[in-house]
Design a protein around this motif. Structure first.
Motif, PDB file in Angstrom:
ATOM      1  N   GLN A  59       0.833  -1.206   0.000  1.00  0.00           N
ATOM      2  CA  GLN A  59       0.000   0.000   0.000  1.00  0.00           C
ATOM      3  C   GLN A  59       0.867   1.254   0.000  1.00  0.00           C
ATOM      4  N   ASP A  60       1.909   1.244   0.841  1.00  0.00           N
ATOM      5  CA  ASP A  60       2.802   2.403   0.924  1.00  0.00           C
ATOM      6  C   ASP A  60       3.564   2.615  -0.387  1.00  0.00           C
ATOM      7  N   ASN A 103       2.652   1.670  -3.369  1.00  0.00           N
ATOM      8  CA  ASN A 103       1.730   2.104  -4.424  1.00  0.00           C
ATOM      9  C   ASN A 103       1.423   3.594  -4.327  1.00  0.00           C
ATOM     10  N   LEU A 104       1.454   4.131  -3.112  1.00  0.00           N
ATOM     11  CA  LEU A 104       1.258   5.572  -2.958  1.00  0.00           C
ATOM     12  C   LEU A 104       2.380   6.347  -3.635  1.00  0.00           C
ATOM     13  N   LYS A 126       1.818   5.854  -7.593  1.00  0.00           N
ATOM     14  CA  LYS A 126       0.511   6.192  -8.160  1.00  0.00           C
ATOM     15  C   LYS A 126       0.580   7.346  -9.148  1.00  0.00           C
ATOM     16  N   SER A 127       1.316   8.393  -8.796  1.00  0.00           N
ATOM     17  CA  SER A 127       1.374   9.578  -9.662  1.00  0.00           C
ATOM     18  C   SER A 127       2.060   9.297 -10.994  1.00  0.00           C
ATOM     19  N   THR A 130       1.319   0.375 -10.720  1.00  0.00           N
ATOM     20  CA  THR A 130       0.652  -0.277  -9.592  1.00  0.00           C
ATOM     21  C   THR A 130       1.328  -1.605  -9.293  1.00  0.00           C
TER      22      THR A 130
END
Length: 339
Positions: A58-59, A61-62, A65-66, A70
């Motif tokens: 999750q971290d 992917n943050l 993301k921009s 993914t």
């Protein structure tokens, strides 16, 4: 104790994506190494990461993301969004028809014997700026903006970056042309080089369609360890760093840039080589400038697939036009397009 994680990556299009992902994830606390693999669409991450695998992904992917990437724990089968061609094909056909019409009017010269015309170099630059060039150079632009934001020097940073690109592409393009002159390339060698440029462009265009990973291996790339050294100066904060980083993008693993460099060699002229590379980099300027001074990014948009496929079809058409014209110039086939 260091742990090793393997994640699958979606959104990678080229070797520049691999380098960008590696670079981004190494910024995450605890990551000691990150090695992405384009063919397998996966990445191996090693380090002392806090939390379980779900939190880690999750971290990460943050962070990605921009940039339009993914990570996932399950390998997904490559899916081809054929519906995007419903929009890309008519758009590309229309633009190609416009190019041909302008060619007949003599306003542009996209097909020119065994030469890549300046008009072609400009169009290739425009396409590069929204595809492979955007992936790595766009990442540098955003990174520089973030690095210098606290000092309030964003505008100066971006101006210096683009000035560095323009000047370096002009000078080194001329140097490459001069080297070609020293090598005394004859007509046959020039024809072969032009054919190579056409084939490189054909592969680049096909890769933009994102139909298969097989052709990625045929794309000319700079060794990753060298390209990473080129990126290193962005972490040094001084007035001339953006200028230097902009200039070093000449050596980035962008297939479009490399195809123009190959052609610049065949010109055998400092001025022609310099002008070819300058016009090419001017073609990349509008999109990269838009990215520099705004939050615009095509990578994260839902219509990126349509855009890339449209660009890919146009590049392939230009490559085919030029390859067929080269064969006609060589007397191998009769002229097909009376452009």
């Amino acid at each position: 104790m260091e742990q090793t994680y393997k994640f699958y990556v979606s959104g990678m299009h080229c070797r520049a994506c691999v380098m960008l992902i590696d670079d981004r994830l190494k910024e995450y606390p605890g990551v000691t190494s990150a090695r992405a693999d384009l063919a397998r669409r996966e990445i191996i991450i090693t380090g002392n990461l806090i939390g379980d695998q779900e939190k880690v992904i999750q971290d990460l992917n943050l962070i990605l993301k921009s940039d339009g990437y993914t990570l996932s724990t399950n390998k997904t089968k490559k899916t081809i969004v054929w519906s995007e061609f419903y929009y890309a094909l008519p758009m590309a056909t229309t633009l190609i028809a416009v190019f041909i019409w302008l060619q007949k009017l003599g306003l542009v010269n996209l097909v020119s014997g065994n030469n890549v015309s300046y008009s072609t170099a400009l169009v290739i630059g425009l396409i590069a700026s929204v595809s492979t060039c955007l992936a790595i150079v766009g990442g540098l632009v955003l990174s520089l903006s973030a690095s210098y934001a606290k000092s309030g020097a964003k505008a100066r940073t971006q101006i210096m970056f683009h000035l560095g690109r323009l000047l370096t592409f002009f000078v080194l393009g001329g140097v490459i042309g001069t080297i070609g002159s020293a090598l005394h390339l004859n007509w046959t060698v020039n024809l072969i080089i032009s054919m190579v440029v056409g084939l490189v462009m054909l592969v680049l265009g096909f890769n933009l369609l994102d139909l298969t990973d097989f052709t990625q291996k045929f794309q000319i790339v700079m060794p990753k360890h060298i390209a990473k050294k080129v990126l290193a100066p962005r972490e040094v904060f001084n007035f001339f760093t953006p200028f230097l980083v902009g200039g070093l993008t000449f050596f980035m693993p962008c297939g479009f840039t490399q195809s123009m460099q190959i052609y610049a060699l065949s010109t055998g002229s400092f001025f022609k080589g310099a002008l070819t590379m300058l016009i090419f980099v001017l073609g990349t300027l509008p999109m990269l400038s838009l990215l520099s001074f705004s939050s615009f990014s095509i990578i994260s948009k839902p219509w990126q697939g349509i855009f890339f496929k449209t660009a890919g079809l146009i590049v392939m058409a230009m490559a085919i036009f030029n390859l067929l014209n080269l064969l006609a110039v060589a007397g191998i086939i009769n002229p097909i397009f009376n452009l």
